[in-house]
Design a protein around this motif. Sequence first.
Motif, PDB file in Angstrom:
ATOM      1  N   LEU A  51       1.754   5.897   6.298  1.00  0.00           N
ATOM      2  CA  LEU A  51       3.162   6.131   5.973  1.00  0.00           C
ATOM      3  C   LEU A  51       3.322   6.840   4.633  1.00  0.00           C
ATOM      4  O   LEU A  51       4.325   7.520   4.398  1.00  0.00           O
ATOM      5  N   ALA A  52       2.317   6.687   3.762  1.00  0.00           N
ATOM      6  CA  ALA A  52       2.346   7.372   2.464  1.00  0.00           C
ATOM      7  C   ALA A  52       1.673   8.737   2.518  1.00  0.00           C
ATOM      8  O   ALA A  52       1.461   9.379   1.478  1.00  0.00           O
ATOM      9  N   VAL A  81       0.836  -1.203   0.000  1.00  0.00           N
ATOM     10  CA  VAL A  81       0.000   0.000   0.000  1.00  0.00           C
ATOM     11  C   VAL A  81       0.868   1.248   0.000  1.00  0.00           C
ATOM     12  O   VAL A  81       0.606   2.220  -0.730  1.00  0.00           O
ATOM     13  N   HIS A  82       1.917   1.254   0.811  1.00  0.00           N
ATOM     14  CA  HIS A  82       2.828   2.396   0.858  1.00  0.00           C
ATOM     15  C   HIS A  82       3.413   2.664  -0.526  1.00  0.00           C
ATOM     16  O   HIS A  82       3.449   3.813  -0.999  1.00  0.00           O
ATOM     17  N   ARG A  83       3.844   1.618  -1.203  1.00  0.00           N
ATOM     18  CA  ARG A  83       4.444   1.770  -2.533  1.00  0.00           C
ATOM     19  C   ARG A  83       3.421   2.216  -3.566  1.00  0.00           C
ATOM     20  O   ARG A  83       3.682   3.131  -4.367  1.00  0.00           O
ATOM     21  N   LEU A  84       2.249   1.593  -3.574  1.00  0.00           N
ATOM     22  CA  LEU A  84       1.234   1.920  -4.577  1.00  0.00           C
ATOM     23  C   LEU A  84       0.684   3.331  -4.415  1.00  0.00           C
ATOM     24  O   LEU A  84       0.220   3.942  -5.384  1.00  0.00           O
ATOM     25  N   LEU A  85       0.739   3.852  -3.192  1.00  0.00           N
ATOM     26  CA  LEU A  85       0.278   5.219  -2.957  1.00  0.00           C
ATOM     27  C   LEU A  85       1.410   6.241  -3.110  1.00  0.00           C
ATOM     28  O   LEU A  85       1.224   7.418  -2.790  1.00  0.00           O
ATOM     29  N   GLY A  86       2.548   5.787  -3.578  1.00  0.00           N
ATOM     30  CA  GLY A  86       3.653   6.709  -3.829  1.00  0.00           C
ATOM     31  C   GLY A  86       4.389   7.156  -2.589  1.00  0.00           C
ATOM     32  O   GLY A  86       5.015   8.231  -2.586  1.00  0.00           O
TER      33      GLY A  86
END
Length: 355
Positions: free
Chosen positions: A219-220, A64-69
Amino acid sequence: MTATELGAELTPGPASDWVRQAIDEQLAPPPDNVPGSDEAALQQALTCATVGGKQFRPHLVESVHRLLGGRRHDAVPPVAAALELLHTAFVVHDDVIDGDDTRRGRPSAPGTFRAHAQRAGASSEAADAYALAGAVLTGDLALAGAVRAVATAPAPPATVGRLLDLLDNALRISAAGELADVRFSMGLAEPSLADVLTMEEHKTAVYSFELPLQYGAVLADADDVVVTGLGRVGRQLGLAYQLLDDVQGVFGDPERTGKSDLGDLREGKRTPLVVHARTTSAWPVVRRHLGDPDLTAAGAAEVRRALEAGGSRAFVEDLAAGYVEAATTQTAELGLPELVAWVGDMSQTLTRGAA
């Protein structure tokens, strides 16, 4: 996706290197610490309790952190490790509550301490007391480690505070769900399907799915609408996952699931399988064996046949599939196309077996 595909078990694999490293870093004692024998025993039990399982919660955070940038890449490992330590605490305490000496195909924390006491020549009563103490304390250390990992994560104070608030909320709800599960098993009053689904939502979905998805979003630096929305998605996926775990707890192969296929029936757990069976012709058979601590393999096989003939297994698997579909729909409604495909793919994997 058919109910059979949805219910197919996910084969556990080795944890990703970064997950294991993050957990080990959180468990490492201070460099100048020289543990005594009892501290070393607890440390070893805690480390062993974190080994195995699918360890998917850290990957939910990272994805989720990665996909939300998100750009807080240094904060993801300790926060992800915190969730695995939280899960470890619940698992160890759950084994104490249920009296399970086996977990994931090997001795559980209470089983390990019991075996140590027995090998040392302790009486049965003394071994029981040592198993209880060792496991409770191991779970306590895991819980303390989870809180510390979040509190010391390399993120702004406001972000850490937001993470701690979510953790506190999940702890309260999950503890209440565990207590409700035990209360229902007393058999003093038969819970409704809605009661049992709420219990499973609280006991498992909140900390295993809602919290990891929300942690990745926080975190994002996602806004409150996204964080809240992903919480709802997590609860839907978590319910599907737990429903299929209930099915595996009765119909699963212990060699693959790592847990007994008699435990839930012997403990008289009021799972949706059992609650639905109460409304079918299967109930006289199920009621005769439910909660029997001496339930045999033959008796369990009779219950399984009754649950399938009465439609309870199909009902629960179809219910799980409905929750997966709802999760996908709710993700689309958040207006985050990058997450829609991921939720669809992830749900087909994570909801295929037991935790």
